[in-house]
Enzyme design. Structure first.
Site, short mmCIF file in Angstrom:
data_model
loop_
_atom_site.label_atom_id
_atom_site.label_comp_id
_atom_site.label_asym_id
_atom_site.label_seq_id
_atom_site.Cartn_x
_atom_site.Cartn_y
_atom_site.Cartn_z
N SER A 284 0.82 -1.21 0.00
CA SER A 284 0.00 0.00 0.00
C SER A 284 0.86 1.27 0.00
O SER A 284 1.53 1.57 -0.97
CB SER A 284 -0.96 -0.04 1.19
OG SER A 284 -2.01 0.86 1.03
N ASP B 133 10.50 5.77 -9.82
CA ASP B 133 10.11 6.46 -11.06
C ASP B 133 10.87 7.77 -11.25
O ASP B 133 11.21 8.14 -12.38
CB ASP B 133 8.61 6.73 -11.07
CG ASP B 133 7.79 5.45 -11.22
OD1 ASP B 133 8.38 4.42 -11.61
OD2 ASP B 133 6.58 5.48 -10.94
N LYS C 34 -0.60 -4.53 -3.36
CA LYS C 34 -1.94 -4.03 -3.04
C LYS C 34 -2.05 -2.59 -3.51
O LYS C 34 -1.56 -1.66 -2.87
CB LYS C 34 -2.23 -4.12 -1.55
CG LYS C 34 -3.66 -3.70 -1.22
CD LYS C 34 -3.92 -3.77 0.27
CE LYS C 34 -5.36 -3.38 0.59
NZ LYS C 34 -5.64 -1.96 0.24
#
Length: 738
Positions: free
Chosen positions: A469, A480, A494
């Site tokens: 999460s 990224d 998740k």
């Protein structure tokens, strides 16, 4: 006046009735029937699911078949009670469950449960009869303890044989703990009674919850219904668990298992318990007897484990993948209330010497993404939050001359989304951190709006299968942006958002208390457009995993939301780490060849792969004892080798030398050990079944080898950057000279 024979007959009758009350009569209860409110709840749940759920899976004949299979699996997961004739009888409803749920007609569901109750009564009575017989443990025969993939028993005779082996195995497991025959019989008699009583004590709300969750979980694994009492107990247990051992429990068939270990709690600080461990028995105090809890309801086990702060509880456990042949180990934990400081971010400063280079590495251990909402809403300036605490740690690192930072998110199951975004902002300039998409199709980009950066230096993020999460959001953003190298294991995966709804809020003038629905209503996406759902975050450098850990994760659910993607956000990459990662992988692979711990893990994984599909166990006492000795020998070999490596005067040149200079958790551990001092005892003076198995590592030879390797990788990154900088300066100087 009664004659002596009348008295004898009366006593015999009394003893017979007494036996029946303990072995059978208490098991025969009335059938359970649905309550009127369940029809209302069933219809309402269908409407909410069809209007609001993110997945939008139709309730049709195809899903009906899945619901029936799931409901049967929930009731009898190991195929120990139902007969194949029962299953064949239930087939008449295979394509009708959808219609029943939509109409609120629950008769079929409750009929299945009532058949199950009857079968439990029959099996329990048979188990009691088996305990009156003598078992031959010199005979070589096997028992299949995991029957999930087996066929249903065709006849009572076939099921009798399965249960004969089950009871024999249960008896042998206790016999190998040096229990006396009378004690074994008493323990197993009570165990089977408790298992049956737990089923017979289930109310209509419980049965409705089991059945309706077979529907909801068949749509998507994070959607579920909680009855009013379950909702109340959930809130209560979540708070009370923090006043016991700091662990959240779950029920898996006849076993109570460890579902979550609260970071910084007594169980976490003790260090032996793992997610998935099965609790076989619970003992009070440092010494004494155990209560066998196999077959108990989770509420009863929680009550037994809870206790006064400072008192000791003992758990007899085996691992999640351990079979019946495993000799359990005993874990002693001093009960306490989890302190906020123990759940908050902690840090270490490590000195890494390798290949003539030496670097200071700062490690931030982040157990969860926390935020004191109440203090924030009330306007308190000193409210606690992940971002505020990490910011202070980074300031300390700067003062201490730290050159690189490791953010350790292992076992971090998530928490506050706001904190995941704000924490990301400490390492990047303003920009997007995560995207969300809800069931209506609306998309939203969550951004960090603060342009300040608290740490601009080299950075590494550690993750594992239990990082989920909010942890995945932070790790994905750092990856990224090219802000950090991610190492460890693939994360949980998740990437969905759930809301909890009280059903009573959707009905006017409702006098009955209804349950709650937790529903998946959205999905997270990375700023590059990909989802963390199902796939998780893939590390740039992957470590060998612990045996069996790969079965945890979203991808293990057949009906989990699939990976998907949307358009990427507009963001500026901090750096392209492609060349750095190639170099770091090369260095990591070189060290892995001489790193004993990674080599050991690879061998254990090979052994696990070879044995994981073997779900049988020998019912020969000699064979069982031999297998136990072999496992213990492997553990002792590992401990001996680790101790030799750690006490070596000359460290391996490739592994270098790592020293912990500062550890903020030391004060917490010292306090915890002071509480533990009253529980030390002379093991030699205890009963054989009180002696813990040698499964845990000695404190003086324990090392977090994954963290050490992460520190080496970050040290390599610092060296790489320094060489690149020198080369760049040399090139610039050469151009100037020319």
């Amino acid at each position: 006046m009664k004659t002596p024979i009348d008295k004898i007959l009366r006593n015999l009758l009394y003893l017979t009735l007494l036996w029946m009350s303990s072995a059978s009569a208490l098991l025969v209860e009335h059938e359970v029937n649905p309550a009127p409110k369940h029809q209302q709840e069933s219809k309402m749940l269908v409407r909410l699911m069809e209007e609001l759920h993110y997945k939008n899976k139709p309730l049709d004949d195809t899903l009906s078949a899945t619901i029936l299979d799931e409901y049967i699996r929930v009731l009898d997961p190991n195929k120990m009670y139902f007969l194949s004739t029962d299953i064949a009888d239930f087939e008449r409803w295979r394509t009708q469950m959808d219609d029943f749920i939509r109409a609120g007609d629950l008769k079929a569901a409750f009929q299945v449960f009532n058949v199950f109750k009857q079968r439990v009564t029959q099996r329990t009575e048979h188990a009691h009869r088996l305990l009156d017989k003598t078992f031959d443990f010199s005979q070589e025969e096997t028992y299949r303890w995991d029957r999930k993939k087996s066929e249903w028993a065709m006849t009572d005779k076939e099921l009798d044989e399965i249960w004969r082996k089950k009871v024999k195995n249960d008896y042998l497991s206790l016999k190998l703990l040096d229990k006396e025959p009378d004690d074994i019989k008493e323990t197993l008699t009570k165990r089977y009674q408790v298992m049956a009583k737990r089923i017979n004590n289930l109310k209509s709300d419980d049965v409705f919850q089991y059945f309706i969750n077979a529907y909801l979980s068949s749509v998507e694994p994070h959607t579920g219904y909680m009855s009013p009492i379950t909702s109340e107990n959930f809130e209560l247990n979540m708070s009370l668990s923090l006043e016991g051992i700091g662990a959240v429990l779950m029920n898996d068939g006849e076993y109570t298992q460890i579902n979550t270990i609260v970071k910084g709690g007594p169980a976490d600080l003790e260090g032996s318990l793992q997610k998935g461990d099965k609790i076989l028995a619970v003992g009070q105090g440092s010494e004494g007897s155990f209560d066998d809890v196999i077959g108990w309801g989770i509420e009863d086990v929680v009550q037994l484990i809870r206790g006064e702060k400072g008192s000791t509880v003992r758990l007899r456990i085996i691992g999640e993948d351990d079979g019946p042949e495993t000799i359990p180990k005993i874990v002693k934990i001093v009960r306490d209330k989890v302190k906020l400081e123990q759940q908050a971010a902690q840090y270490k400063i490590m000195d890494v010497k390798e290949g003539g280079a030496e670097h200071k590495i700062g490690v931030i251990d982040l157990p969860t993404f926390y935020l004191d909402f109440a203090a924030l809403r009330s306007g308190e300036a000193d409210y606690r939050s992940t971002t505020k605490d990490v910011k202070k740690i980074l300031q300390t690192f700067k003062q201490e001359g730290v050159e690189g930072v490791v953010v350790d998110l292992r076992n971090n199951g998530g928490g506050s989304l706001i904190e995941a975004i704000n924490l990301s902002g400490l390492f990047i300039k303003r920009g997007p951190v995560v995207q969300t998409k809800v069931s209506t199709g609306k998309k939203d980009v969550k951004k960090d709006v603060d342009p300040r950066i608290e740490w601009e230096g080299p950075m590494l993020v550690m993750v594992n299968h239990f990082s989920a999460s909010a942890s995945e959001i932070f790790a994905a953003a750092m990856q990224d942006y090219g802000r950090a190298v991610v190492v460890g294991n693939q994360t949980y995966g998740k990437g969905t958002v759930q809301n909890v709804m009280r059903l009573s809020d959707y009905i006017e003038n409702n006098e009955q208390e209804l349950g709650q629905l937790k529903m998946t209503m959205g999905q997270f996406f990375r700023i590059n457009g990909g989802s963390t759902q199902n796939r998780g975050v893939i590390p740039d450098i992957e470590f060998p995993d612990s045996p069996g850990a790969d079965k945890y994760g979203e991808s293990e659910y057949d009906n989990a939301l699939p990976w998907s993607s949307i358009a990427p956000s507009d963001y500026n990459v901090y750096a392209d780490l492609t060349d750095e990662i190639v170099y770091l992988k090369k260095r990591f692979n070189e060290r892995s060849k001489v790193n004993f711990e990674f080599d050991y893990l690879n061998k254990e994984n090979q052994l696990y792969a070879a044995e994981k599909d073997d779900v049988t166990v020998s019912l020969s006492a000699e064979t069982r004892q031999q297998k136990t000795k072999e496992r213990e020998h492997r553990k002792q070999q590992r401990k001996a080798k680790r101790k030799a490596l750690l006490t070596a005067t000359e460290p391996d040149p490739l592994l270098g030398e790592i020293t912990v200079l500062v550890d903020s958790t030391e004060a917490l551990v010292v306090e915890d050990k002071e509480q533990d001092s009253d529980m030390s005892s002379d093991i030699a003076g205890q009963d054989p079944d009180e002696t813990p198995e040698t499964d845990e590592e000695d404190d003086d030879i324990f090392v977090d080898f994954r963290l050490h390797e992460s520190a080496r990788i970050l040290s390599d990154l610092i060296d790489f950057n320094q060489r690149q900088l020198v080369a760049k300066n040399d090139k610039a100087k050469l151009n100037t000279d020319n």
